[in-house]
Design a protein around this motif. Structure first.
Motif, PDB file in Angstrom:
ATOM      1  N   ILE A 281      81.443  -5.078  54.189  1.00 12.69           N
ATOM      2  CA  ILE A 281      80.900  -4.260  53.092  1.00 12.69           C
ATOM      3  C   ILE A 281      79.376  -4.234  53.143  1.00 12.69           C
ATOM      4  CG2 ILE A 281      80.690  -4.103  50.571  1.00 12.69           C
ATOM      5  CD1 ILE A 281      83.567  -5.276  50.451  1.00 12.69           C
ATOM      6  N   LYS A 282      78.768  -5.373  53.462  1.00 14.72           N
ATOM      7  CA  LYS A 282      77.298  -5.418  53.587  1.00 14.72           C
ATOM      8  C   LYS A 282      76.818  -4.470  54.679  1.00 14.72           C
ATOM      9  CE  LYS A 282      76.394 -10.170  52.065  1.00 14.72           C
ATOM     10  NZ  LYS A 282      75.930 -11.517  52.481  1.00 14.72           N
ATOM     11  N   GLY A 283      77.599  -4.404  55.756  1.00 12.25           N
ATOM     12  CA  GLY A 283      77.232  -3.530  56.859  1.00 12.25           C
ATOM     13  C   GLY A 283      77.286  -2.056  56.510  1.00 12.25           C
ATOM     14  N   MET A 284      77.994  -1.740  55.465  1.00 13.74           N
ATOM     15  CA  MET A 284      78.131  -0.334  55.046  1.00 13.74           C
ATOM     16  C   MET A 284      77.118   0.066  53.981  1.00 13.74           C
ATOM     17  SD  MET A 284      80.621   0.940  56.825  1.00 13.74           S
ATOM     18  CE  MET A 284      81.134   2.402  55.925  1.00 13.74           C
ATOM     19  N   THR A 285      76.389  -0.911  53.453  1.00 14.23           N
ATOM     20  CA  THR A 285      75.416  -0.615  52.397  1.00 14.23           C
ATOM     21  C   THR A 285      74.013  -1.012  52.842  1.00 14.23           C
ATOM     22  OG1 THR A 285      75.824  -2.791  51.408  1.00 14.23           O
ATOM     23  CG2 THR A 285      77.111  -0.934  50.555  1.00 14.23           C
ATOM     24  N   ASN A 286      73.021  -0.578  52.096  1.00 15.25           N
ATOM     25  CA  ASN A 286      71.639  -0.907  52.406  1.00 15.25           C
ATOM     26  C   ASN A 286      71.274  -2.230  51.731  1.00 15.25           C
ATOM     27  OD1 ASN A 286      68.934  -1.050  52.927  1.00 15.25           O
ATOM     28  ND2 ASN A 286      68.364   0.806  51.809  1.00 15.25           N
ATOM     29  N   PRO A 287      71.088  -3.303  52.511  1.00 22.15           N
ATOM     30  CA  PRO A 287      70.819  -4.612  51.914  1.00 22.15           C
ATOM     31  C   PRO A 287      69.441  -4.721  51.262  1.00 22.15           C
ATOM     32  CG  PRO A 287      70.577  -4.725  54.290  1.00 22.15           C
ATOM     33  CD  PRO A 287      71.102  -3.352  53.978  1.00 22.15           C
ATOM     34  N   PHE A 288      68.596  -3.676  51.423  1.00 22.00           N
ATOM     35  CA  PHE A 288      67.239  -3.730  50.879  1.00 22.00           C
ATOM     36  C   PHE A 288      67.062  -2.790  49.670  1.00 22.00           C
ATOM     37  CE2 PHE A 288      67.298  -4.240  55.509  1.00 22.00           C
ATOM     38  CZ  PHE A 288      67.115  -5.607  55.552  1.00 22.00           C
ATOM     39  N   ASP A 289      68.181  -2.221  49.250  1.00 23.32           N
ATOM     40  CA  ASP A 289      68.155  -1.390  48.042  1.00 23.32           C
ATOM     41  C   ASP A 289      68.020  -2.308  46.817  1.00 23.32           C
ATOM     42  OD1 ASP A 289      69.711  -0.025  45.670  1.00 23.32           O
ATOM     43  OD2 ASP A 289      69.096   1.592  47.029  1.00 23.32           O
ATOM     44  N   LYS A 290      67.162  -1.928  45.870  1.00 21.91           N
ATOM     45  CA  LYS A 290      66.925  -2.762  44.686  1.00 21.91           C
ATOM     46  C   LYS A 290      68.210  -2.991  43.883  1.00 21.91           C
ATOM     47  CE  LYS A 290      62.078  -1.408  44.111  1.00 21.91           C
ATOM     48  NZ  LYS A 290      61.081  -0.749  43.223  1.00 21.91           N
ATOM     49  N   ASN A 291      69.102  -2.010  43.883  1.00 17.92           N
ATOM     50  CA  ASN A 291      70.342  -2.119  43.102  1.00 17.92           C
ATOM     51  C   ASN A 291      71.353  -3.084  43.726  1.00 17.92           C
ATOM     52  OD1 ASN A 291      69.506  -0.129  41.194  1.00 17.92           O
ATOM     53  ND2 ASN A 291      70.059   1.477  42.657  1.00 17.92           N
ATOM     54  N   THR A 292      71.200  -3.354  45.025  1.00 18.25           N
ATOM     55  CA  THR A 292      72.185  -4.195  45.709  1.00 18.25           C
ATOM     56  C   THR A 292      71.681  -5.602  46.038  1.00 18.25           C
ATOM     57  OG1 THR A 292      71.495  -3.386  47.889  1.00 18.25           O
ATOM     58  CG2 THR A 292      73.263  -2.174  46.775  1.00 18.25           C
ATOM     59  N   MET A 293      70.372  -5.803  46.024  1.00 14.34           N
ATOM     60  CA  MET A 293      69.822  -7.084  46.457  1.00 14.34           C
ATOM     61  C   MET A 293      70.320  -8.262  45.619  1.00 14.34           C
ATOM     62  SD  MET A 293      65.908  -6.299  47.719  1.00 14.34           S
ATOM     63  CE  MET A 293      65.647  -7.947  48.343  1.00 14.34           C
ATOM     64  N   SER A 294      70.367  -8.089  44.299  1.00 13.40           N
ATOM     65  CA  SER A 294      70.834  -9.184  43.439  1.00 13.40           C
ATOM     66  C   SER A 294      72.324  -9.441  43.638  1.00 13.40           C
ATOM     67  CB  SER A 294      70.554  -8.855  41.968  1.00 13.40           C
ATOM     68  OG  SER A 294      71.234  -7.663  41.580  1.00 13.40           O
ATOM     69  N   ILE A 295      73.080  -8.378  43.941  1.00 17.73           N
ATOM     70  CA  ILE A 295      74.520  -8.534  44.198  1.00 17.73           C
ATOM     71  C   ILE A 295      74.733  -9.315  45.487  1.00 17.73           C
ATOM     72  CG2 ILE A 295      76.710  -7.322  44.565  1.00 17.73           C
ATOM     73  CD1 ILE A 295      75.591  -4.956  43.007  1.00 17.73           C
ATOM     74  N   PHE A 296      73.932  -9.011  46.498  1.00 17.64           N
ATOM     75  CA  PHE A 296      74.025  -9.740  47.769  1.00 17.64           C
ATOM     76  C   PHE A 296      73.760 -11.227  47.562  1.00 17.64           C
ATOM     77  CE2 PHE A 296      73.169  -5.604  50.016  1.00 17.64           C
ATOM     78  CZ  PHE A 296      74.328  -5.613  50.767  1.00 17.64           C
ATOM     79  N   ASP A 297      72.746 -11.539  46.775  1.00 14.02           N
ATOM     80  CA  ASP A 297      72.410 -12.946  46.514  1.00 14.02           C
ATOM     81  C   ASP A 297      73.562 -13.656  45.816  1.00 14.02           C
ATOM     82  OD1 ASP A 297      69.925 -12.608  47.651  1.00 14.02           O
ATOM     83  OD2 ASP A 297      68.889 -12.259  45.742  1.00 14.02           O
ATOM     84  N   ASN A 298      74.163 -12.974  44.866  1.00 14.82           N
ATOM     85  CA  ASN A 298      75.268 -13.563  44.101  1.00 14.82           C
ATOM     86  C   ASN A 298      76.505 -13.777  44.982  1.00 14.82           C
ATOM     87  OD1 ASN A 298      75.812 -14.598  41.522  1.00 14.82           O
ATOM     88  ND2 ASN A 298      77.150 -12.861  41.040  1.00 14.82           N
ATOM     89  N   ILE A 299      76.749 -12.823  45.887  1.00 15.59           N
ATOM     90  CA  ILE A 299      77.891 -12.928  46.801  1.00 15.59           C
ATOM     91  C   ILE A 299      77.728 -14.146  47.718  1.00 15.59           C
ATOM     92  CG2 ILE A 299      78.943 -11.878  48.857  1.00 15.59           C
ATOM     93  CD1 ILE A 299      78.587  -9.154  47.433  1.00 15.59           C
TER      94      ILE A 299
END
Length: 557
Positions: A281-299
């Motif tokens: 899923i990370k590979g399909m999204t932009n890991p540097f988008d402000k909306n996703t960065m906090s979600i990545f950290d939590n995951i």
């Protein structure tokens, strides 16, 4: 008995140990030639082969994590003024590291462009297009055969495991033997239905059909709209080919994992399944988008928690965060597949084989249990290896081959041979070329060949490099030994060809001057020593003079 005193005059003393001569200019030149051949070949071959293919998924993941961390750190430092030298140095180092990581990530994620470009350029050319396709088919058949062989080995390990269970059943109570027997039958049914060689090949053929026209789709998403692609930052933040087929791969992986869970399953398998979905899923999204960065950290935080204590809460939060992240995936079909895979994660905490081991542990002796446990673990490990090979390495290999990686790999090999040939051509003579080929050229080619063999057999990039390096070193040692033997043999032949007949007794007698004769013509023995005979008698055994043991000759009575 009078003695005849024969003394030897030479730059090298015949008595005592010979000293090692310093390296000659020719030897130095040959060494430099060898180093040039080895370095150039290794540089061209390994760089093109490994970096040219793009490093494997785990390496790309490490670079992405590093870039994510440095980007975050750079943002934090940018908000703070730098007053001291150390603060300025830290800020500069972080920004430089970020640039390097970004460049490395870009190279890794766009490297497959060279394959599709080469394929597009060569396909229309008569003969070359067919040759490239033949090479691709060969590479693909080897990869599929490797996977099939792995499943064949797994089948043998499972058969041995069934035999081990039969032996164990004769040593436990009848009720335990009956319960265990029924469970083993279910395991065998699931295995025969999904993981025999025939079933795996059927599934692989289905996977292969999913790559139909993928090369055209990849071309359309790369060079056909290259201007737009070059301006799009997402081009460099994810591996495009992997991104395009992420949904297909996740579907196959989920199906295989679900069937495997009916045989063997543990918290380790559960964590691995969650980690694979998170990476996909990370590979399909932009890991540097402000909306996703906090979600990545939590995951990442919940993955670590679940891995340590198998927390049900961490797992639930993790799944919810991953589902939220799928809403940012542009490919809605892929997003739907990821959600489905999250919903169909195996619910059991312990597989049938793990449960069986717990039953037997209570009734078998420690020695018998350890023996059974070893065979069961061997079978489970073998199945895990086979399924990983099929759903991950083989999938990626067939994807890259479809784009056109095989012909460029062969081009690497041809480049290597050419490089060695050019290097050897710089040698002054045939003898130097032979030495350089044995000690440097052949080992360099061997390194590249074995590294390529490793990638062909779907070893990881690191394994292939180590395999190639060790092989090159072994061939180098063999080459050095062969060259030394060749030179010794050649030296003996040259020495023998330079020998001439010693003078006769009469010739020596005629040459006596002041009781001393000097053998100035045809007087060189095997070691090149010139003889000076101080006193001589007509009864001297001239045949003995020809022997190396001439220092203490005795006059005949």
């Amino acid at each position: 008995m009078d003695s005849i005193n024969l003394s030897a005059t030479n730059s090298i003393s015949m008595q005592g140990k010979q000293k090692t001569s310093p390296m000659t200019a020719e030897q130095k030149r040959q060494t430099r030639l060898g180093i040039a051949i080895a370095a150039t070949t290794a540089g061209v071959g390994l760089t093109t082969l490994v970096l040219g293919k793009g490093l494997n998924k785990s390496n790309r993941g490490v670079v992405n994590k590093l870039y994510t961390y440095l980007t975050k750190k750079s943002g934090e430092l940018a908000k703070k003024p730098a007053f001291t030298k150390s603060e300025k140095l830290l800020k500069s180092a972080v920004n430089t590291g970020k640039s390097v990581a970004e460049s490395t990530r870009a190279v890794m994620n766009t490297i497959s462009f060279k394959d599709i470009l080469f394929k597009k350029a060569t396909s229309p050319i008569p003969g070359i297009g067919k040759a490239c396709q033949a090479i691709t088919n060969f590479f693909e058949n080897v990869a599929i055969k490797t996977t099939a062989n792995s499943y064949e080995k797994t089948t043998k390990n499972f058969n041995k495991m069934y035999d081990a269970f039969e032996v164990a059943n004769s040593k436990v109570s009848q009720s335990t033997a009956k319960t265990a027997g029924n469970t083993i039958k279910k395991v065998q049914q699931v295995f025969d239905k999904n993981f025999t060689v025939g079933e795996s090949l059927t599934r692989i053929d289905k996977t292969k059909k999913g790559f139909n026209n993928f090369d055209e789709k990849f071309w359309n998403n790369s060079f056909k709209q290259f201007k737009n692609l070059a301006k799009n930052k997402n081009t460099y933040s994810s591996f495009i080919a992997e991104k395009m087929l992420a949904g297909n791969k996740t579907k196959i992986l989920s199906e295989v994992n679900a069937n495997k869970a009916a045989i063997q399953y543990s918290y380790k398998d559960e964590f691995k399944a969650l980690k694979e979905l998170a990476d996909g899923i990370k590979g399909m999204t932009n890991p540097f988008d402000k909306n996703t960065m906090s979600i990545f950290d939590n995951i990442q935080k919940n993955l670590d928690v679940f891995n340590k204590n198998h927390s049900a809460t961490a797992k639930e939060t993790l799944i919810n965060d991953l589902k939220t992240l799928t809403t940012f995936i542009e490919d809605k079909k892929a997003a739907e597949q990821f959600n489905k895979s999250l919903d169909t994660l195996p619910k059991s905490k312990l597989g049938r084989l793990q449960s069986l081991l717990k039953i037997y542990e209570k009734e078998l002796s420690e020695k018998d249990y350890k023996k059974l446990e070893k065979q069961v673990n061997k079978a489970m490990k073998s199945l895990e290896k086979s399924t990983t090979l099929e759903t991950d390495k083989l999938f990626d290999k067939m994807r890259d081959l479809k784009i056109g990686s095989a012909p460029t790999d062969m081009l690497t090999l041809l480049t290597t041979f050419t490089t060695v040939g050019i290097g050897l051509a710089k040698a002054d003579d045939s003898d130097s070329r032979k030495s350089a080929a044995l000690k440097f050229g052949i080992p360099a080619i061997g390194t590249v060949l074995t590294t390529m063999y490793g990638t062909l057999k779907m070893f990881s990039a690191g394994q292939s490099l180590i395999f190639g390096a060790i092989t090159g070193l072994v061939i180098n040692k063999i080459g050095e030994a062969a060259d030394n033997l060749r030179l010794r043999t050649k030296g003996q032949k040259d020495a023998n060809s330079n020998l001439v007949e010693m003078p006769t007794q009469k010739e020596i007698s005629d040459a006596i001057i002041s009781n001393t004769i000097i053998l100035s013509d045809a007087k060189k023995l095997h070691d090149g020593t010139e003889l000076v005979i101080n006193t001589i008698n007509e009864n001297v055994d001239l045949n003995a003079i020809k022997k190396p043991e001439f220092l203490n000759l005795q006059r005949k009575q």
